[in-house]
Design a protein around this motif. Structure first.
Motif, PDB file in Angstrom:
ATOM      1  N   ARG A 110      -4.267  33.858   3.643  1.00  0.00           N
ATOM      2  CA  ARG A 110      -4.364  33.118   2.400  1.00  0.00           C
ATOM      3  C   ARG A 110      -3.017  32.467   2.082  1.00  0.00           C
ATOM      4  O   ARG A 110      -2.374  32.761   1.077  1.00  0.00           O
ATOM      5  N   ASN A 111      -2.583  31.594   2.968  1.00  0.00           N
ATOM      6  CA  ASN A 111      -1.331  30.890   2.768  1.00  0.00           C
ATOM      7  C   ASN A 111      -1.583  29.567   2.069  1.00  0.00           C
ATOM      8  O   ASN A 111      -2.650  28.966   2.208  1.00  0.00           O
ATOM      9  N   ASP A 112      -0.577  29.096   1.339  1.00  0.00           N
ATOM     10  CA  ASP A 112      -0.640  27.769   0.734  1.00  0.00           C
ATOM     11  C   ASP A 112      -0.314  26.751   1.821  1.00  0.00           C
ATOM     12  O   ASP A 112       0.740  26.818   2.456  1.00  0.00           O
ATOM     13  N   CYS A 113      -1.208  25.805   2.057  1.00  0.00           N
ATOM     14  CA  CYS A 113      -1.068  24.893   3.194  1.00  0.00           C
ATOM     15  C   CYS A 113      -0.520  23.514   2.827  1.00  0.00           C
ATOM     16  O   CYS A 113      -0.319  22.685   3.717  1.00  0.00           O
ATOM     17  N   ILE A 114      -0.295  23.219   1.542  1.00  0.00           N
ATOM     18  CA  ILE A 114       0.183  21.887   1.180  1.00  0.00           C
ATOM     19  C   ILE A 114       1.671  21.777   1.444  1.00  0.00           C
ATOM     20  O   ILE A 114       2.460  22.629   1.040  1.00  0.00           O
ATOM     21  N   GLY A 115       2.053  20.689   2.137  1.00  0.00           N
ATOM     22  CA  GLY A 115       3.459  20.414   2.379  1.00  0.00           C
ATOM     23  C   GLY A 115       4.075  19.592   1.263  1.00  0.00           C
ATOM     24  O   GLY A 115       5.054  19.989   0.643  1.00  0.00           O
ATOM     25  N   TYR A 116       3.468  18.415   0.992  1.00  0.00           N
ATOM     26  CA  TYR A 116       3.961  17.571  -0.090  1.00  0.00           C
ATOM     27  C   TYR A 116       2.868  16.594  -0.513  1.00  0.00           C
ATOM     28  O   TYR A 116       1.860  16.407   0.184  1.00  0.00           O
ATOM     29  N   ALA A 117       3.068  15.984  -1.676  1.00  0.00           N
ATOM     30  CA  ALA A 117       2.116  15.002  -2.205  1.00  0.00           C
ATOM     31  C   ALA A 117       2.415  13.635  -1.597  1.00  0.00           C
ATOM     32  O   ALA A 117       3.577  13.240  -1.477  1.00  0.00           O
ATOM     33  N   VAL A 118       1.353  12.907  -1.244  1.00  0.00           N
ATOM     34  CA  VAL A 118       1.500  11.583  -0.637  1.00  0.00           C
ATOM     35  C   VAL A 118       1.247  10.480  -1.644  1.00  0.00           C
ATOM     36  O   VAL A 118       2.122   9.646  -1.906  1.00  0.00           O
ATOM     37  N   SER A 119       0.048  10.441  -2.232  1.00  0.00           N
ATOM     38  CA  SER A 119      -0.264   9.342  -3.150  1.00  0.00           C
ATOM     39  C   SER A 119      -1.474   9.671  -4.005  1.00  0.00           C
ATOM     40  O   SER A 119      -2.276  10.548  -3.668  1.00  0.00           O
ATOM     41  N   ALA A 120      -1.595   8.948  -5.113  1.00  0.00           N
ATOM     42  CA  ALA A 120      -2.774   8.979  -5.975  1.00  0.00           C
ATOM     43  C   ALA A 120      -3.327   7.571  -6.061  1.00  0.00           C
ATOM     44  O   ALA A 120      -2.585   6.582  -5.969  1.00  0.00           O
ATOM     45  N   SER A 121      -4.638   7.463  -6.230  1.00  0.00           N
ATOM     46  CA  SER A 121      -5.251   6.128  -6.295  1.00  0.00           C
ATOM     47  C   SER A 121      -4.795   5.359  -7.525  1.00  0.00           C
ATOM     48  O   SER A 121      -4.767   4.128  -7.530  1.00  0.00           O
ATOM     49  N   SER A 122      -4.418   6.069  -8.594  1.00  0.00           N
ATOM     50  CA  SER A 122      -3.806   5.444  -9.764  1.00  0.00           C
ATOM     51  C   SER A 122      -3.021   6.508 -10.522  1.00  0.00           C
ATOM     52  O   SER A 122      -3.292   7.701 -10.372  1.00  0.00           O
ATOM     53  N   THR A 123      -2.029   6.095 -11.286  1.00  0.00           N
ATOM     54  CA  THR A 123      -1.251   7.012 -12.125  1.00  0.00           C
ATOM     55  C   THR A 123      -0.984   6.316 -13.452  1.00  0.00           C
ATOM     56  O   THR A 123      -0.534   5.166 -13.472  1.00  0.00           O
ATOM     57  N   ASP A 124      -1.240   7.026 -14.533  1.00  0.00           N
ATOM     58  CA  ASP A 124      -1.138   6.394 -15.858  1.00  0.00           C
ATOM     59  C   ASP A 124       0.312   6.109 -16.239  1.00  0.00           C
ATOM     60  O   ASP A 124       0.682   4.968 -16.482  1.00  0.00           O
ATOM     61  N   ASN A 125       1.131   7.124 -16.288  1.00  0.00           N
ATOM     62  CA  ASN A 125       2.536   6.958 -16.669  1.00  0.00           C
ATOM     63  C   ASN A 125       3.417   7.538 -15.568  1.00  0.00           C
ATOM     64  O   ASN A 125       3.713   8.731 -15.559  1.00  0.00           O
ATOM     65  N   TYR A 126       3.791   6.681 -14.634  1.00  0.00           N
ATOM     66  CA  TYR A 126       4.611   7.137 -13.505  1.00  0.00           C
ATOM     67  C   TYR A 126       6.088   7.027 -13.880  1.00  0.00           C
ATOM     68  O   TYR A 126       6.484   6.029 -14.486  1.00  0.00           O
ATOM     69  N   PRO A 127       6.943   8.008 -13.568  1.00  0.00           N
ATOM     70  CA  PRO A 127       6.671   9.224 -12.787  1.00  0.00           C
ATOM     71  C   PRO A 127       6.315  10.450 -13.631  1.00  0.00           C
ATOM     72  O   PRO A 127       6.135  11.527 -13.070  1.00  0.00           O
ATOM     73  N   ASP A 128       6.233  10.294 -14.957  1.00  0.00           N
ATOM     74  CA  ASP A 128       6.007  11.471 -15.805  1.00  0.00           C
ATOM     75  C   ASP A 128       4.689  12.167 -15.504  1.00  0.00           C
ATOM     76  O   ASP A 128       4.575  13.387 -15.672  1.00  0.00           O
ATOM     77  N   GLU A 129       3.675  11.407 -15.076  1.00  0.00           N
ATOM     78  CA  GLU A 129       2.358  11.985 -14.794  1.00  0.00           C
ATOM     79  C   GLU A 129       2.000  11.831 -13.309  1.00  0.00           C
ATOM     80  O   GLU A 129       0.873  11.544 -12.936  1.00  0.00           O
ATOM     81  N   SER A 130       3.007  12.035 -12.469  1.00  0.00           N
ATOM     82  CA  SER A 130       2.875  11.833 -11.025  1.00  0.00           C
ATOM     83  C   SER A 130       2.043  12.930 -10.366  1.00  0.00           C
ATOM     84  O   SER A 130       1.940  14.062 -10.869  1.00  0.00           O
ATOM     85  N   ILE A 131       1.501  12.621  -9.204  1.00  0.00           N
ATOM     86  CA  ILE A 131       0.772  13.595  -8.386  1.00  0.00           C
ATOM     87  C   ILE A 131       1.661  14.772  -7.999  1.00  0.00           C
ATOM     88  O   ILE A 131       1.173  15.885  -7.787  1.00  0.00           O
ATOM     89  N   VAL A 132       2.966  14.568  -7.931  1.00  0.00           N
ATOM     90  CA  VAL A 132       3.884  15.650  -7.577  1.00  0.00           C
ATOM     91  C   VAL A 132       3.753  16.814  -8.556  1.00  0.00           C
ATOM     92  O   VAL A 132       3.914  17.982  -8.183  1.00  0.00           O
ATOM     93  N   ASN A 133       3.425  16.512  -9.794  1.00  0.00           N
ATOM     94  CA  ASN A 133       3.293  17.570 -10.806  1.00  0.00           C
ATOM     95  C   ASN A 133       2.205  18.580 -10.465  1.00  0.00           C
ATOM     96  O   ASN A 133       2.253  19.730 -10.927  1.00  0.00           O
ATOM     97  N   THR A 134       1.211  18.179  -9.667  1.00  0.00           N
ATOM     98  CA  THR A 134       0.112  19.098  -9.340  1.00  0.00           C
ATOM     99  C   THR A 134       0.566  20.239  -8.443  1.00  0.00           C
ATOM    100  O   THR A 134      -0.155  21.225  -8.284  1.00  0.00           O
TER     101      THR A 134
END
Length: 381
Positions: A110-134
Motif C-alpha cells: 500500500r505505497n503512495d505511487c504518485i510522483g508529481y502533478a503534471v496538469s489540469a484541464s483548467s484551473t480557476d485561480n493559478y497558482p493558488d488553486e493549482s493541481i499541486v495542492n492535491t
C-alpha cells in the motif's frame, strides 16, 4: 498401485498445450516447471509465463524485446543478442515469471505511487488553486486552504481532467483515494464534488512529448500528449467531505507511468457567479512501483515497448518482501549475488500463494542425467 504416466511425454503436443493453458496462477506455472526436466523444457519452450502475463495485461503484448541490466558491466544487453534460442527462451521465462511475481506480491503493498502533478484541464485561480495542492496532505498550507479548483462552467455535464506522473514507468495500481473540497468560507459550506470519476493509465506519445510536459503550464490541458492503454469503469462520487475510496476490480499494470483522473459532471453551483465548479482537496494512488527492478522504454513510431529487467534489484525486492518490509527506494548500486537464490525464490513464491506447499525434488525421468548445470536455474531464474 494405480498406473501413472507423464501426459507431456505421451500425449500430442497440442493436447498437452490445451491442458497446460488451463493454468492461470503464476505459482502454478512455476510449479509445473519444477516437476521434471521434461516439464520445465515444455513450459519454457512454449512461453507459458509470457502468455500468462499477456493474458492478464494486454498492454504487455506490445513488448518488442527484453533488455537486462548487467550491473557488473554497467551496461544493458539485449536478451538473445548473442545467445542460443534456448538461452533466449529461458531468459524470457525468467523475466516474465519475475514480473508476474512482482505484480502478485504488490497486492499486499500500500505505497503512495504518485510522483508529481503534471496538469489540469483548467484551473480557476493559478497558482493558488493549482493541481499541486492535491498532493499536500493537509487541508491548509501557508495559512490558505489547499485544493485544486476548475474554472466555472454553466454546463453541469462539463468534464475536467487531472494528470499525474507516477513514481515509476511500471506500477501496479489497486485503488485511488480522492477527497472533494468543502468551501468552508462560503455560505452553507458547499462541497464541490464531481458526479463520477474514471481513471486512465498510459504513456506519452513520444519522448519529445514527455520532455515538453515539464515545460507545459500546469493549468493547461495535456491530454492530447498521451496514449491511454487502460480505462477503468466509471465510479460514482458522493458529495461528502471525506477520503473516498475507488477500488479497481483487479490490480492494474500501468505501462508508461502516467495517470489521468476524469472528473465527470458537476453537482455544485457557486452562489456568487451561478457557475458549476469541481474542486479536489487530496488525491492518493495506492499500489506499488515496480522500478527499478523493471522499466519500460517506448519505441517510436511503433509504440512498442522495450522491457528492462534488473536481476539484482529484483532479488533485493524479494528479500525485502520476505522480511515483511516495503520496497526501499534507496536501492544500493551493487548487490551481492547471494540475494538471488533460485530455489529459495521459488519456495518463497509458492509458500505465499499455496500455503503448506514444500519445494519438492526433481522428477526421476530418463533425461535427469543431462545438462546438470541447467538445473541451477529453477523456476523463473
Amino acid at each position: 498401485m494405480e498406473t501413472r504416466f507423464d501426459f507431456v511425454q505421451w500425449l500430442d503436443t497440442d493436447v498437452s498445450l490445451d491442458i497446460m493453458m488451463q493454468l492461470n496462477d503464476p505459482a502454478d506455472v512455476v510449479r509445473a516447471g519444477s516437476v521434471s526436466r521434461r516439464w520445465r523444457q515444455f513450459v519454457i519452450t512454449n512461453g507459458f509465463s509470457k502468455q500468462l502475463c499477456v493474458g492478464r495485461f494486454q498492454q504487455l503484448s506490445r513488448i518488442a524485446r527484453i533488455t537486462e541490466l548487467d550491473l557488473s558491466a554497467s551496461e544493458a544487453k539485449d536478451v538473445g543478442s548473442s545467445n542460443s534460442n534456448w538461452e533466449t527462451l529461458k531468459r524470457d521465462h525468467e523475466v516474465y515469471s519475475s514480473l508476474l511475481q512482482a505484480i502478485e506480491s504488490s497486492k499486499s503493498c500500500r505505497n503512495d505511487c504518485i510522483g508529481y502533478a503534471v496538469s489540469a484541464s483548467s484551473t480557476d485561480n493559478y497558482p493558488d488553486e493549482s493541481i499541486v495542492n492535491t498532493l499536500i496532505p493537509m487541508d491548509k498550507y501557508l495559512n490558505r486552504p489547499s485544493y485544486w479548483s476548475s474554472k466555472g462552467h454553466s454546463d453541469p455535464n462539463a468534464p475536467e481532467t487531472l494528470i499525474y506522473k507516477l513514481k515509476a514507468d511500471l506500477c501496479v495500481i489497486t485503488e485511488v483515494f480522492m477527497q472533494p473540497f468543502e468551501a468552508y468560507f462560503q455560505p452553507g459550506k458547499p462541497i464541490y464534488s464531481a458526479k463520477s470519476v474514471r481513471f486512465r493509465l498510459g504513456h506519452p506519445k513520444s519522448s519529445k512529448d514527455e520532455s515538453d510536459l515539464l515545460k507545459m503550464p500546469q493549468q493547461q490541458p495535456a491530454d492530447d500528449n498521451f496514449i491511454w492503454t487502460y480505462t477503468s469503469e466509471e465510479f460514482p462520487m458522493t458529495q461528502e467531505k471525506c477520503f473516498q475510496r475507488f477500488n479497481l476490480p483487479e490490480p492494474v499494470l500501468c505501462v508508461g507511468g502516467y495517470l489521468q483522473i476524469q472528473l465527470l459532471g458537476r453537482v455544485q453551483r457557486q452562489e456568487m457567479d451561478d457557475l458549476f465548479y469541481i474542486c479536489v482537496s487530496h488525491v492518493r494512488v495506492v499500489g506499488r512501483p515496480l522500478g527499478p527492478a523493471f522499466d519500460i522504454e517506448v519505441l517510436e513510431p511503433s509504440q512498442e515497448f522495450v522491457l528492462k529487467y534488473n536481476r539484482d534489484v529484483f532479488g533485493y525486492m524479494l528479500q525485502s518482501l520476505t522480511n515483511g518490509g516495503h520496497q526501499d527506494s534507496n536501492i544500493p548500486p551493487t548487490l551481492s549475488d547471494d540475494l538471488v537464490v533460485d530455489a529459495g525464490i521459488v519456495e518463497f513464491f509458492l509458500q505465499n500463494h499455496h500455503p503448506g506447499f514444500e519445494l519438492m525434488g526433481w522428477g526421476d525421468d530418463e533425461e535427469d542425467d543431462d545438462d546438470d548445470d541447467e538445473m541451477d536455474e529453477v523456476g523463473f531464474l
